[in-house]
Design a protein around this motif. Structure first.
Motif, PDB file in Angstrom:
ATOM      1  N   THR A  51       6.543  -6.127  -3.447  1.00 40.81           N
ATOM      2  CA  THR A  51       6.607  -5.463  -2.276  1.00 40.81           C
ATOM      3  C   THR A  51       5.249  -5.545  -1.331  1.00 40.81           C
ATOM      4  O   THR A  51       4.250  -5.307  -1.660  1.00 40.81           O
ATOM      5  CB  THR A  51       6.818  -3.934  -2.367  1.00 40.81           C
ATOM      6  N   PRO A  98       4.060  -6.633   2.592  1.00 43.95           N
ATOM      7  CA  PRO A  98       4.454  -6.466   3.906  1.00 43.95           C
ATOM      8  C   PRO A  98       4.087  -7.733   4.474  1.00 43.95           C
ATOM      9  O   PRO A  98       2.870  -8.528   4.181  1.00 43.95           O
ATOM     10  CB  PRO A  98       3.646  -5.369   4.556  1.00 43.95           C
ATOM     11  N   ASP A 122      10.648  -2.504   0.463  1.00 48.90           N
ATOM     12  CA  ASP A 122      10.962  -1.123   0.125  1.00 48.90           C
ATOM     13  C   ASP A 122       9.831   0.008   0.342  1.00 48.90           C
ATOM     14  O   ASP A 122       8.774  -0.132  -0.329  1.00 48.90           O
ATOM     15  CB  ASP A 122      11.227  -1.078  -1.515  1.00 48.90           C
ATOM     16  N   LYS A 123      10.015   0.572   1.388  1.00 49.32           N
ATOM     17  CA  LYS A 123       8.842   1.608   2.007  1.00 49.32           C
ATOM     18  C   LYS A 123       8.578   2.620   0.724  1.00 49.32           C
ATOM     19  O   LYS A 123       7.584   3.065   0.769  1.00 49.32           O
ATOM     20  CB  LYS A 123       9.277   2.407   3.050  1.00 49.32           C
ATOM     21  N   THR A 124       9.682   3.016  -0.065  1.00 48.34           N
ATOM     22  CA  THR A 124       9.231   3.741  -0.887  1.00 48.34           C
ATOM     23  C   THR A 124       8.167   3.399  -2.029  1.00 48.34           C
ATOM     24  O   THR A 124       7.524   4.197  -2.545  1.00 48.34           O
ATOM     25  CB  THR A 124      10.656   4.554  -1.661  1.00 48.34           C
ATOM     26  N   TYR A 163       6.322   1.016  -1.827  1.00 45.91           N
ATOM     27  CA  TYR A 163       5.224   0.719  -0.897  1.00 45.91           C
ATOM     28  C   TYR A 163       4.022   1.911  -0.894  1.00 45.91           C
ATOM     29  O   TYR A 163       2.853   1.549  -1.125  1.00 45.91           O
ATOM     30  CB  TYR A 163       5.309   0.067   0.401  1.00 45.91           C
ATOM     31  N   ARG A 164       4.720   3.346  -0.729  1.00 46.65           N
ATOM     32  CA  ARG A 164       3.935   4.109  -0.761  1.00 46.65           C
ATOM     33  C   ARG A 164       3.194   4.570  -2.215  1.00 46.65           C
ATOM     34  O   ARG A 164       2.215   5.006  -2.080  1.00 46.65           O
ATOM     35  CB  ARG A 164       4.889   5.564  -0.684  1.00 46.65           C
TER      36      ARG A 164
END
Length: 191
Positions: A135, A137, A160-162, A164-165
């Motif tokens: 992941t 960006p 996947d933003k989840t 990436y957090r």
């Protein structure tokens, strides 16, 4: 001895100002230099990491990468010409990893997360060859270039933003390291 070394790393004070309870500042300084040069600190870290991996305390599902800048104090400048050249600033990567030499069960993570600085074709290709999901960006200019090339530009990357957090784990680790003044700022003239 180790408490004296850790106290100095935490506070960043000059070696000569170590508290008397640490023993001779010269002995503490010399031991630290010798262990740094001969790889003792690295072996200690690897042993601790191998134990943590054996006990299942290392999460291999996600590894984050990042780098930071360590500044040099004004008194760190002007080292002898015989000493190795040390730039005023250096970038050092921080990442979770375990020891390869001590027989760990895993050799690579399931997933790697990083910021836009790690989003290069070379990094992505390296991870794909090793079957490691990532992941990372895509910077706007890379995304526009890929879209402009059409079918020759490759596939759009899934993001996947989840996942990436979770990258903040490495940010928090770096912040903990920088609580040690001698790590955040280089005070010594020597490497």
């Amino acid at each position: 001895m180790i408490n004296g070394i850790l106290f100095r790393q935490r506070t960043g004070l000059p070696w000569r100002d170590l508290p008397a309870c640490s023993g001779s500042w010269k002995t503490v300084h010399d031991r630290h230099r010798r262990w740094s040069a001969d790889g003792t600190w690295e072996r200690i870290l690897r042993a601790v990491q191998a134990d943590a991996d054996t006990e299942g305390r290392i999460d291999w599902s996600m590894v984050s990468v990042d780098s930071t800048t360590c500044r040099a104090h004004q008194h760190a400048a002007g080292a002898s010409t015989r000493a190795p050249k040390i730039p005023g600033r250096r970038r050092s990567p921080a990442r979770h990893r375990s020891d390869e030499a001590l027989g760990r069960s895993r050799t690579r993570p399931d997933h790697v997360g990083g910021d836009k600085a790690y989003s290069s074709r070379r990094n992505r290709r390296h991870l794909r060859r090793r079957h490691i999901k990532h992941t990372l960006p895509e910077p706007r200019d890379q995304r526009a270039n890929r879209q402009r090339r059409g079918s020759q530009g490759g596939r759009p990357t899934g993001f996947d933003k989840t996942i990436y957090r979770r990258r903040n784990e490495v940010e928090r680790t770096i912040n903990r390291f920088k609580n040690f003044r001698a790590v955040a700022t280089r005070f010594d003239k020597r490497a």
